[in-house]
Design a protein around this motif. Structure first.
Motif, short mmCIF file in Angstrom:
data_model
loop_
_atom_site.label_atom_id
_atom_site.label_comp_id
_atom_site.label_asym_id
_atom_site.label_seq_id
_atom_site.Cartn_x
_atom_site.Cartn_y
_atom_site.Cartn_z
N SER A 49 0.83 -1.21 0.00
CA SER A 49 0.00 0.00 0.00
C SER A 49 0.86 1.25 0.00
O SER A 49 0.55 2.23 -0.67
N ASP A 163 -5.74 -0.84 -4.83
CA ASP A 163 -5.22 -1.43 -3.61
C ASP A 163 -6.23 -2.45 -3.08
O ASP A 163 -7.21 -2.08 -2.45
N GLU A 164 -5.98 -3.70 -3.35
CA GLU A 164 -6.86 -4.79 -2.91
C GLU A 164 -8.33 -4.48 -3.13
O GLU A 164 -9.13 -4.57 -2.20
#
Ligand SMILES: Nc1ncnc2c1ncn2[C@@H]1O[C@H](COP(=O)(O)OP(=O)(O)OP(=O)(O)O)[C@@H](O)[C@H]1O
Ligand SMILES: [Mg+2]
Lengths: 278, 294
Positions: A49, A163-164
């Motif tokens: 991240s 991000d995910e």
């Protein structure tokens, strides 16, 4: 040769000072070509991240250089060169689905007629046309995430930072979303930097998988999925999940994740060329 | 349909609640001991004499009778209504000033960390000063103010004191609300490259609404209490504050009379709460903020 979408050179990120100092990233080098899909994978806390936020200029590197389409990260952010999506859909609950997708366009002063047309287009793209007037709390988690992706695509960025984005979804929804993302990327030709915890997801979606390890966060290897016989992500089909090359790439990524140090002895060079020689 | 039923039920329960209070009052008056209930030397329930506890219908009747024995005295209901409107007006002015000041303080504090740590303790401390102490101060300072032909009046003093109570919940509530957006939303605003002002309008203000509405309601209640008490401290005639004092004098001969302005105060409180309710209705879409989204 066009400018790479992302070029990261010698980046360090250190949080805090003195004894409480956390080295989140050290000496990270990474290039994402225009139109390329790159996944970042690694154990929790390895700085995925952080790296993505540095590229997005939501955070500043302690040292090193980050370029996005040849510009500084800050300039790229101000020029809206990327679209971004997080693990949390992050929709504004008081805006309708259409209102949420429209938000970046509205903020940057697009004409109403243009906005309307673009929103209709995006709703179509993520298959939520019937829900345009609903509020986010009336949607399932997967639908909210689709809205977030549509919003990230609103200004047709040539780079997507994710991000995910499917982290909170169940396996079935997740695979469907992955298929959709492949289709969307094929349609838009955008480059993608995609953070994930799932090895199959990384392999299925990407052209290259970047494996990271923690303490201090660094890149331990890169698997070129195309070298495993999988098609370019732009024309990847769902059948890719059953191909032999898919399992080979998964095994490579797993080996890198579990034995970061034994990378070269496993015969997997960072570029992934070692595989073809086996 | 279900909504209609819910609303109907709310009204029924509301009426039943009031009826229960009235019934308790009159039943206790009818059957309670004359001298009240004493534990040791402490009277825990009041005397049931007509003087201490007039019948509920007497209090109601009193509204229809003239205020005093004088020939041109208006009916009590008329007098109470006028006084209520007067106090409500002052409370509304105080509320408005309080909301503006509270919002400004909250904006300043949310903008700069330093301002918050410098200001917030004072904001909290301000509420520990008793109202009685600030009333003369406000009047004295007010009397110094003279802008052009504008002269500070006692009404202004009362409104300022009401505002003094009202600004507090607004400042604290709005500050919490302005700080409530989650990280994803803040990151998003930064990614869009928008400045403080724009993200205030698009993100911070809308997401502060769920915190702001209860604060505004509290501020309204505080403004009403502040106005009534300040009328007494400042010595301003025309409102409920003075009326409570004046009518209390009549208690011995006319026990139902002091209750009239008290009911007036209740009505003013209800009117203020109702106004905030309407405001909440207008801001309804933003109340969704509290709903967590994935
Ligand atoms: N704002 C911050 N202040 C201090 N330390 C931080 C901050 N952000 C991240 N870190 C630290 O940096 C390291 C990397 O964090 P990061 O969020 O990038 O991990 P991640 O790989 O995304 O993990 P996950 O997969 O769990 O999301 C962690 O050790 C974390 O504690
Ligand atoms: Mg993370």
């Amino acid at each position: 040769m066009t400018e790479p979408a992302i070029s990261v050179t010698g980046v360090d990120r250190v949080f805090g000072k003195g004894r409480k100092q956390v080295v989140a990233l050290t000496d990270v080098d990474l290039t994402v070509a225009d139109g390329e899909f790159v996944a970042l994978i690694g154990p929790s806390g390895c700085g995925k991240s952080t790296l993505l936020r540095l590229v997005a200029d939501l955070d500043t590197a302690t040292s090193g250089e980050i370029k996005v389409f040849g510009k500084g990260a800050r300039q790229a952010r101000l020029d809206q060169d990327y679209g971004i999506a997080f693990q949390q859909a992050g929709l504004l609950p008081w805006r309708t689905v259409a209102g949420n997708i429209e938000l970046p366009l509205k903020i940057h002063g697009a004409a109403p007629a243009l906005r309307k047309a673009r929103v209709a287009e995006l709703l179509e793209l993520v298959g939520l046309t019937d829900f345009a007037k609903n509020h986010p709390d009336q949607l399932s988690g997967g639908m909210q995430q689709r809205v977030a992706i549509a919003r990230a695509l609103a200004e047709s960025p040539r780079l997507l930072l994710m991000d995910e984005p499917f982290g909170a979804l169940d396996e079935i929804t997740r695979e469907r979303m992955q298929n959709e993302l492949v289709r969307i990327c094929a349609e838009t030709g955008a480059a993608v930097l995609f953070v994930t915890h799932s090895i199959p997801e990384a392999v299925f979606l990407s052209d290259r998988v970047v494996v990271m390890s923690p303490r201090p966060g660094r890149i331990t290897g890169i698997v070129d999925v195309r070298a495993d016989g999988l098609a370019d992500h732009h024309d990847r089909t769902e059948r890719a999940r059953d191909q032999e090359g898919f399992f080979r790439a998964v095994a490579e990524v797993r080996a890198l994740l579990h034995g970061g140090a034994s990378t070269s002895s496993a015969g997997v060079e960072p570029a992934g060329v070692g595989v073809e020689e086996r | 349909m279900a909504q209609l039923w819910n609303r109907f039920r709310a009204v029924v329960f509301g009426v039943l609640g009031v009826a229960a209070v009235v019934a308790t009052w009159d039943v206790y008056k009818a059957f309670g001991p004359e001298q009240g209930v004493l534990v040791g030397d402490t009277r825990v329930l009041p005397r049931t004499t007509d003087l201490a506890m007039p019948h509920s219908w007497e209090m109601l009747q009193r509204f229809g009778e003239p205020v005093t024995g004088l020939p041109d005295a208006p009916d009590a209901i008329r007098a109470v209504f006028d006084a209520s409107m007067f106090s409500l007006g002052l409370a509304a002015r105080g509320w408005l000033i309080g909301v503006v000041v509270g919002m400004l303080l909250a904006l300043l504090m949310s903008r700069l960390r330093i301002v918050e740590s410098a200001l917030l303790p004072w904001v909290i401390l301000s509420q520990t000063v008793p109202l009685i102490a600030i009333a003369p101060l406000v009047r004295r300072w007010g009397s110094e103010i003279q802008i052009g032909s504008y002269v500070w009046s006692s009404e202004d003093s009362v409104a300022v004191i009401a505002a003094y109570l009202a600004f507090f919940p607004v400042a604290v509530g709005a500050l919490r609300g302005l700080k409530s957006p989650d990280k994803t939303h803040l990151d998003l605003m930064r990614a869009y490259g928008v400045g403080w002002w724009r993200s205030l309008i698009t993100l911070r203000l809308p997401s502060s609404v769920p915190y702001l509405l209860p604060a505004l309601r509290l501020a309204a209640a505080s403004a009403v209490i502040g106005a009534v008490v300040a009328e007494v401290s400042i010595g301003l005639k025309g409102g409920l504050g003075r009326m409570v004092i004046d009518y209390a004098v009549a208690a011995s001969g006319d026990p139902a009379k002091p209750w009239a302005p008290i009911f007036g105060a209740v009505a003013v409180g209800l009117a203020a709460a109702g106004a905030i309710g309407l405001l909440g209705l207008a801001l309804r879409p933003f109340r969704l903020t509290g709903v967590s989204t994935q």
